[in-house]
Enzyme design. Structure first.
Site, short mmCIF file in Angstrom:
data_model
loop_
_atom_site.label_atom_id
_atom_site.label_comp_id
_atom_site.label_asym_id
_atom_site.label_seq_id
_atom_site.Cartn_x
_atom_site.Cartn_y
_atom_site.Cartn_z
N ALA A 90 23.36 -39.30 -18.29
CA ALA A 90 23.48 -38.19 -17.36
C ALA A 90 24.52 -37.19 -17.88
O ALA A 90 25.31 -37.50 -18.78
CB ALA A 90 23.89 -38.71 -15.98
N GLY A 138 21.23 -43.03 -17.97
CA GLY A 138 19.99 -42.52 -17.42
C GLY A 138 18.86 -42.47 -18.43
O GLY A 138 17.68 -42.56 -18.06
N GLU A 141 17.49 -45.88 -18.39
CA GLU A 141 16.77 -46.09 -17.12
C GLU A 141 15.43 -45.36 -17.10
O GLU A 141 14.44 -45.89 -16.58
CB GLU A 141 17.66 -45.64 -15.96
#
Length: 749
Positions: A90, A138, A141
């Protein structure tokens, strides 16, 4: 084979050779339809050198997924990156502002991303992520949402969120345990590790590992085999969306045991790793959406803590410091040949670090036995690496080959930079520096590894003072990340840049500071020791003080730290500080530290100081209580007082923080970020507290000034706030004005 360009660009070129039509085009994401049936979603954030999942990129991803959902006749999706890394995570620069909002906002934000990722996971055809480089946070993910992952053999993957004081918030605590098992997921998430391709394949985080050049073909092959029925991608989705297959006994073994172990490793100040285990445990018996809701709530709760605020600030400071160092290093050519003068423990450590990171180094001394000591130090460090499996026998031989011992200056004419690391004596250092200056080329840089002696004083007799600066390593060299690069009044920008470049080549974090007694870190540290001496004089038990400061977050208390530094070294440095700053660092009578020195208790180096030391089975010194040390200290007690814990902490932290403020005001260090990072990297300032200046910000400048003024009224100039700091307090100013402090941030003194 396509040659040229970055690895990400080569992958993009391979894919672009196929027949394409554009489904979506944004500033960070584009989606092409290849050969009519395969969608390729490419991440390529135009404004950055790496892909990050900022709020803007998430918005584009939402639009891109919508276009993919509307497209007719698709048989697969491949997610790729056009950059060297896949996605580094992120956008952390958004965190402070985002986390300043309330928990409800953060929960809802994460649930929106969960819904988006679930749409990606539920597409009506097989999906693959091609991991060409780093896939962190992220980015990892996002890859977990696809049915399959194929990874380049040079790539790495991981979930480092706990290092920022939070848990993975976009499905990492839900999908990863269902893919690789609870035990492996706990290890990855709680450790925050970056895992190589072989490890990822072994535990099942990825489905194939191939050379980078084969990544595109491998991704397409997985899609084709899934459509042919060779791989059941629907069964994979059911597994990722269902409760974990653990009975109650297995759950107890997997989670309760892990919580105890991780809590012991993380310590009481870092709640995120244990909270991550609780999130996995609570979600273990739930389906996808309910488990994601548990994760979102835990993320929001942790994001509001002062620990998260400070660790995010630490990350941003670290990036700022490294960016500044990189800017210096771009101004000069790399150092191709280095040298170190003095082959003791420090010289050997410098030689090892230089050679290990690939810069050949001459190691000179005037005594054969000193040369052997330096080589012994390098060999010892290399053997430890070999025993841990961190390097091969061939690498060991290569590193040793990069260290060339010598008793003469014969080859110094070809050296780019010389580090002087002889005894901390100004006359000896000045003489050695003058001697070596006559043997090196006119453009060679000389750098002194002094911890306290003025750079201008050492430069006084040099013919080329513009080529001279300080390069202060911290002991042990191979472990301590900080190097202070000290600019004298005549030091040129080129000399500073070359020294910074060399420090970076050695894998260190250099911070440029200006010349003054003690430079930056030691100048700040010795008021802390001064506060300690004052506490002892008021009857504080030094072992109690140590335990209290360790609970506060320091790796060791002040008495223990003095033993590790060396009592003789500390006494020498304290005299330098007292001479340079007599108003606040000079003192009357013997201090407890000087008393130890007079009693020949030098700390770990001779086995006795404030503690006595014995060696464990691995040869490491272990401290033990010593009655004699306590009897000695009793002789300096002037007045015995009952001191509360918070008073002890304040009497140590206030002078340290004030000296940091003074260094910033005096221009010794350029920015608050550099000051705070120097303390964290150089003396182990508790990272979760963010640094001395963030510590003041967290307390509130006005509250800190009031505390300092109260202490100064009794204890003197060491505790007196500066006029500029008092003005900041009146105006409500902070050292980090652009940060958003979490509403519950209220650290104890």
């Amino acid at each position: 084979m396509i040659r040229g360009g970055s690895r990400g660009e080569r992958l993009s070129k391979i894919l672009s050779l196929m027949e394409t039509s554009m489904l979506y085009q944004g500033d960070a994401i584009h989606v092409e339809r290849q050969q009519g049936e395969i969608a390729v979603l490419t991440l390529d954030l135009k404004a950055e050198s790496v892909n990050k999942l900022s709020s803007g990129v998430i918005a584009e991803l939402t639009e891109a997924v919508g276009e993919i959902e509307k497209a007719q006749g698709l048989k697969g999706l491949i997610v790729v990156s056009a950059k060297e890394a896949f996605i580094v995570g992120a956008d952390i620069t958004e965190f402070h502002a985002m986390f300043a909002k309330d928990e409800a906002f953060l929960v809802e934000m994460n649930q929106r991303v969960h819904a988006l990722f679930n749409r990606l996971e539920d597409l009506p055809f097989p999906t693959v992520t091609a991991l060409n480089g780093l896939a962190l946070g992220g980015g990892c993910e996002l890859s977990l949402t696809t049915d399959f992952r194929v990874m380049a053999d040079s790539a790495q993957i991981g979930l480092p969120e706990t290092k920022l004081g939070i848990v993975p918030g976009w499905g990492g605590c839900v999908r990863l345990p269902r893919l690789i098992g609870a035990d492996n997921a706990i290890e990855w998430i709680c450790g925050g590790t970056q895992n190589d391709a072989a490890t990822a394949l072994k535990v099942g985080a990825v489905d194939a590992v191939v050379p980078l050049e084969a990544l595109a073909a491998a991704a397409r092959d997985l899609i084709d085999k899934a459509n042919a029925g060779d791989f059941d991608y629907r069964a994979r989705r059911v597994e990722k969306g269902s409760p974990l297959k653990l009975n109650p006994v297995e759950q107890m073994m997997a989670f309760e045991t892990a919580k105890g172990y991780v809590a012991g490793k993380a310590g009481p100040h870092y709640p995120a790793p244990v909270e991550a285990i609780r999130v996995i445990q609570k979600g273990a018996g739930e389906g996808r959406e309910r488990a994601q809701a548990i994760e979102a709530r835990a993320f929001a709760k942790l994001a509001k803590t002062d620990v998260c605020y400070n660790l995010v600030g630490l990350f941003l400071n670290d990036q700022a410091v490294k960016k500044k160092a990189k800017g210096y290093a771009r101004e000069v050519d790399p150092i191709e040949q280095a040298a170190v003068l003095g082959a003791g423990i420090m010289g050997g450590g410098i030689a090892y670090q230089s050679a290990y990171k690939g810069t050949p180094i001459l190691m000179k001394d005037i005594r054969e036995e000193a040369i052997e000591l330096g080589l012994k130090e390098a060999r010892k460090l290399l053997v430890k690496q070999l025993e841990r499996g961190k390097l091969s026998q061939e690498k060991l031989a290569e590193v040793l080959g990069n260290i060339r011992p010598t008793l003469s200056y014969g080859d110094f004419g070809h050296v780019d930079l010389v580090v002087e690391a002889v005894v901390e004596n100004p006359k000896i250092k000045a003489a050695v520096l003058k001697e070596v200056e006559s043997t090196v080329g006119e453009r060679a840089v000389l750098a002194s590894n002094t911890s306290t002696i003025s750079i201008d004083r050492l430069a006084a007799d040099l013919s080329r003072p513009e080529n001279f600066c300080g390069m202060h390593f911290f002991n042990p060299v191979h472990r301590m990340p900080l190097v202070e690069v000290i600019r004298g009044s005549k030091t040129s920008d080129t000399a500073v840049a070359a020294t910074v470049a060399y420090a970076r080549q050695m894998g260190k974090t250099p911070i440029v500071v200006n010349d003054c007694p003690g430079f930056l870190v030691n100048r700040i540290l010795f008021p802390y020791f001064g506060g300690f001496s004052g506490l002892v004089e008021h009857g504080a038990d030094f072992e109690r003080v140590d335990k209290l400061m360790e609970r506060f977050g320091w790796p060791m208390g002040p008495a223990y730290l003095l033993d590790v530094v060396g009592i003789d070294t500390a006494v020498h440095a304290s005299h330098v500080m007292a001479e340079g700053f007599p108003d606040r660092m000079a003192h009357e009578g013997k201090s407890a530290i000087e008393l130890m020195f007079d009693s020949e208790r030098l700390g770990q180096k001779n086995g006795k100081g404030f503690y006595t030391y014995t060696e464990d089975k691995k040869g490491k010194p272990v401290k033990q209580h010593d009655d004699e040390a306590h009897r000695l200290v009793e002789s300096v007690v002037r007045e015995s007082r009952e001191l509360a814990d918070d008073e002890i902490v304040a009497r140590l932290m206030v002078p340290l923080c004030l000296e940091t403020v003074r260094c910033l005001e005096d221009g010794i260090v350029g920015t608050p970020a550099e000051a705070d990072m120097a303390l964290i990297y150089g003396i182990g300032f508790p990272p979760f507290r963010g640094g001395a200046l963030r510590y003041i910000d967290a307390m509130g400048t006005a509250a800190f000034v009031a505390l300092a003024e109260r202490l100064a009224g009794e204890l003197g100039a060491l505790y007196a706030p500066t006029e500029r700091l008092k003005a900041m307090a009146e105006r409500g100013e902070r050292f980090y004005p652009d940060d958003n402090v979490p509403s519950d941030d209220n650290p104890s003194a």
